[in-house]
Design a protein around this motif. Sequence first.
Motif, PDB file in Angstrom:
ATOM      1  N   GLY A  71     -12.832  -2.366  -3.698  1.00 39.97           N
ATOM      2  CA  GLY A  71     -11.902  -1.313  -4.072  1.00 39.97           C
ATOM      3  C   GLY A  71     -10.694  -1.897  -4.769  1.00 39.97           C
ATOM      4  N   SER A  72      -9.871  -1.013  -5.275  1.00 36.31           N
ATOM      5  CA  SER A  72      -8.664  -1.462  -5.974  1.00 36.31           C
ATOM      6  C   SER A  72      -7.666  -2.022  -4.966  1.00 36.31           C
ATOM      7  N   LEU A  73      -6.687  -2.741  -5.468  1.00 39.40           N
ATOM      8  CA  LEU A  73      -5.677  -3.321  -4.589  1.00 39.40           C
ATOM      9  C   LEU A  73      -4.905  -2.250  -3.817  1.00 39.40           C
ATOM     10  N   PRO A  74      -4.472  -1.149  -4.463  1.00 40.69           N
ATOM     11  CA  PRO A  74      -3.791  -0.116  -3.667  1.00 40.69           C
ATOM     12  C   PRO A  74      -4.686   0.463  -2.569  1.00 40.69           C
ATOM     13  N   TRP A  78      -3.831   0.321   1.363  1.00 37.37           N
ATOM     14  CA  TRP A  78      -3.779   1.549   2.135  1.00 37.37           C
ATOM     15  C   TRP A  78      -4.665   1.436   3.383  1.00 37.37           C
ATOM     16  N   ARG A  79      -5.887   0.924   3.205  1.00 38.61           N
ATOM     17  CA  ARG A  79      -6.781   0.765   4.357  1.00 38.61           C
ATOM     18  C   ARG A  79      -6.198  -0.195   5.383  1.00 38.61           C
ATOM     19  N   ALA A  80      -5.582  -1.283   4.917  1.00 41.13           N
ATOM     20  CA  ALA A  80      -4.986  -2.258   5.836  1.00 41.13           C
ATOM     21  C   ALA A  80      -3.825  -1.641   6.607  1.00 41.13           C
ATOM     22  N   ILE A  81      -2.988  -0.881   5.923  1.00 40.51           N
ATOM     23  CA  ILE A  81      -1.852  -0.224   6.582  1.00 40.51           C
ATOM     24  C   ILE A  81      -2.342   0.782   7.619  1.00 40.51           C
ATOM     25  N   MET A  82      -3.315   1.581   7.242  1.00 42.60           N
ATOM     26  CA  MET A  82      -3.830   2.600   8.160  1.00 42.60           C
ATOM     27  C   MET A  82      -4.540   1.963   9.358  1.00 42.60           C
TER      28      MET A  82
END
Length: 94
Positions: A71-74, A78-82
């Motif tokens: 996936g893209s960096l954003p 986002w997945r890491a933050i969530m």
Amino acid sequence: MTADADDVERRELLREYREFIKTRHPDRGGDPAEFVAGLVRYRALLSSGGAEPGPAKTTPAASETTVYRRGSLPAQLWRAIMERRRRGQNPRVQ
């Protein structure tokens, strides 16, 4: 041949294929052209059930490289933050 003999032959071919990959992979110092040619040969052998491949049986997709993207960096951020947030809300050990 019987089913057992076919199975033994296929297992032997798979063993040779794995050994070829380990020893001739370009990341381990092998020649890329030789590696692709070997992949074409082994894939043709595996798909045909052990018969020697002719020139018409080579697979053109064998020289292509499949790249799996995460996936893209954003999206990764986002997945890491969530995931970090979820872990904080529901700890395993209290």
